[in-house]
Design a protein around this motif. Structure first.
Motif, PDB file in Angstrom:
ATOM      1  N   ASP A 192       6.637  12.320 -29.383  1.00  0.00           N
ATOM      2  CA  ASP A 192       5.222  12.600 -29.591  1.00  0.00           C
ATOM      3  C   ASP A 192       4.415  11.530 -28.866  1.00  0.00           C
ATOM      4  O   ASP A 192       4.410  10.369 -29.275  1.00  0.00           O
ATOM      5  N   THR A 193       3.749  11.926 -27.804  1.00  0.00           N
ATOM      6  CA  THR A 193       3.013  10.950 -26.991  1.00  0.00           C
ATOM      7  C   THR A 193       1.634  10.634 -27.563  1.00  0.00           C
ATOM      8  O   THR A 193       0.872   9.902 -26.939  1.00  0.00           O
ATOM      9  N   ASP A 194       1.336  11.170 -28.751  1.00  0.00           N
ATOM     10  CA  ASP A 194       0.151  10.692 -29.471  1.00  0.00           C
ATOM     11  C   ASP A 194       0.430   9.317 -30.081  1.00  0.00           C
ATOM     12  O   ASP A 194      -0.496   8.587 -30.411  1.00  0.00           O
ATOM     13  N   ALA A 195       1.710   8.986 -30.241  1.00  0.00           N
ATOM     14  CA  ALA A 195       2.101   7.672 -30.783  1.00  0.00           C
ATOM     15  C   ALA A 195       1.770   6.597 -29.747  1.00  0.00           C
ATOM     16  O   ALA A 195       1.630   6.889 -28.547  1.00  0.00           O
ATOM     17  N   PRO A 196       1.671   5.347 -30.167  1.00  0.00           N
ATOM     18  CA  PRO A 196       1.422   4.265 -29.209  1.00  0.00           C
ATOM     19  C   PRO A 196       2.487   4.241 -28.108  1.00  0.00           C
ATOM     20  O   PRO A 196       3.679   4.462 -28.374  1.00  0.00           O
ATOM     21  N   ALA A 197       2.061   3.981 -26.882  1.00  0.00           N
ATOM     22  CA  ALA A 197       2.947   4.036 -25.709  1.00  0.00           C
ATOM     23  C   ALA A 197       4.168   3.128 -25.875  1.00  0.00           C
ATOM     24  O   ALA A 197       5.283   3.524 -25.522  1.00  0.00           O
ATOM     25  N   GLU A 198       3.980   1.936 -26.412  1.00  0.00           N
ATOM     26  CA  GLU A 198       5.113   1.015 -26.547  1.00  0.00           C
ATOM     27  C   GLU A 198       6.136   1.555 -27.554  1.00  0.00           C
ATOM     28  O   GLU A 198       7.338   1.374 -27.378  1.00  0.00           O
ATOM     29  N   HIS A 199       5.679   2.237 -28.586  1.00  0.00           N
ATOM     30  CA  HIS A 199       6.594   2.839 -29.568  1.00  0.00           C
ATOM     31  C   HIS A 199       7.384   3.981 -28.921  1.00  0.00           C
ATOM     32  O   HIS A 199       8.596   4.099 -29.116  1.00  0.00           O
ATOM     33  N   THR A 200       6.692   4.813 -28.147  1.00  0.00           N
ATOM     34  CA  THR A 200       7.340   5.946 -27.488  1.00  0.00           C
ATOM     35  C   THR A 200       8.387   5.461 -26.492  1.00  0.00           C
ATOM     36  O   THR A 200       9.513   5.970 -26.462  1.00  0.00           O
ATOM     37  N   LEU A 201       8.038   4.476 -25.682  1.00  0.00           N
ATOM     38  CA  LEU A 201       8.993   3.928 -24.715  1.00  0.00           C
ATOM     39  C   LEU A 201      10.174   3.285 -25.433  1.00  0.00           C
ATOM     40  O   LEU A 201      11.325   3.457 -25.007  1.00  0.00           O
ATOM     41  N   SER A 202       9.937   2.585 -26.522  1.00  0.00           N
ATOM     42  CA  SER A 202      11.023   1.966 -27.281  1.00  0.00           C
ATOM     43  C   SER A 202      11.988   3.022 -27.815  1.00  0.00           C
ATOM     44  O   SER A 202      13.212   2.848 -27.729  1.00  0.00           O
ATOM     45  N   ARG A 203      11.471   4.110 -28.353  1.00  0.00           N
ATOM     46  CA  ARG A 203      12.335   5.202 -28.842  1.00  0.00           C
ATOM     47  C   ARG A 203      13.154   5.785 -27.703  1.00  0.00           C
ATOM     48  O   ARG A 203      14.339   6.085 -27.862  1.00  0.00           O
ATOM     49  N   LEU A 204      12.525   5.944 -26.543  1.00  0.00           N
ATOM     50  CA  LEU A 204      13.232   6.489 -25.382  1.00  0.00           C
ATOM     51  C   LEU A 204      14.355   5.551 -24.947  1.00  0.00           C
ATOM     52  O   LEU A 204      15.483   5.990 -24.712  1.00  0.00           O
ATOM     53  N   LEU A 205      14.070   4.276 -24.855  1.00  0.00           N
ATOM     54  CA  LEU A 205      15.086   3.317 -24.419  1.00  0.00           C
ATOM     55  C   LEU A 205      16.251   3.253 -25.403  1.00  0.00           C
ATOM     56  O   LEU A 205      17.418   3.182 -24.987  1.00  0.00           O
ATOM     57  N   THR A 206      15.967   3.306 -26.684  1.00  0.00           N
ATOM     58  CA  THR A 206      17.027   3.317 -27.692  1.00  0.00           C
ATOM     59  C   THR A 206      17.904   4.550 -27.522  1.00  0.00           C
ATOM     60  O   THR A 206      19.135   4.465 -27.565  1.00  0.00           O
TER      61      THR A 206
END
Length: 183
Positions: free
Chosen positions: A157-171
């Motif tokens: 969900d890209t409504d979430a903060p960008a750093e949170h979204t990228l962190s989830r992707l990297l994990t």
């Protein structure tokens, strides 16, 4: 590894794809963007924004990805610009990964419709995106005709903060690579 960004126009695919490429800088990474490459090939006057031209450009991107991955299988190829809203598009993507014996991660970007429409209106008004047809109308048309992605995807969900979204992707990518290595 092949990381393909899926989702309707305005859902944040390109923003997240660029953030991932930036995070991976220093390791072999190839960011392939359908809209940018189509513009480089056809420019303002020859771009048609039809499915035939989209498929042609994506085929070229897949060929470039295959060439690079055969040279250096450790490359992370990031595919951006295709919605993967048609079943045949997802099938072709899986065939590419299988042919190259590469792990595939499909990242489906979603957000509130109002967020996507606001982004599209802003980008279209500013002429800041290479695809001139990337409008709220295109979003509505693609949404009405979209086939659901029936294979595993990471939905972000890209409504979430960008750093949170990228962190989830990297994990998720780290987990996918670890799973591949232990298989």
């Amino acid at each position: 590894m092949i990381v393909a960004f899926a989702g309707l126009p305005g859902t944040g695919k390109s923003t997240l794809a660029r953030a991932l490429a930036g995070h991976l800088a220093g390791s072999p990474v190839m960011l392939l963007d359908k809209d940018t490459e189509r513009y480089h090939l056809f420019g303002d006057t020859l771009t048609t924004y039809d499915r035939e031209q989209d498929d042609f450009v994506v085929d070229l991107l897949y060929r470039a990805a295959a060439w690079q991955l055969r040279r250096d299988p450790a490359t992370t190829v990031i595919l951006d610009g295709r919605t993967y809203s048609r079943a045949y598009q997802v099938t072709q993507l899986h065939a590419l990964a299988a042919e190259l014996a590469q792990p595939l991660v499909i990242v489906e970007c979603v957000c509130a419709p109002a967020t996507a429409l606001t982004r599209l209106h802003r980008d279209h008004t500013a002429a800041s995106h290479p695809a001139a047809d990337r409008t709220p109308d295109l979003h509505h048309r693609l949404r009405a005709d979209a086939d659901p992605i029936s294979t595993p995807t990471l939905v972000l969900d890209t409504d979430a903060p960008a750093e949170h979204t990228l962190s989830r992707l990297l994990t998720h990518l780290t987990s996918a690579l670890n799973t591949q290595e232990t298989s």
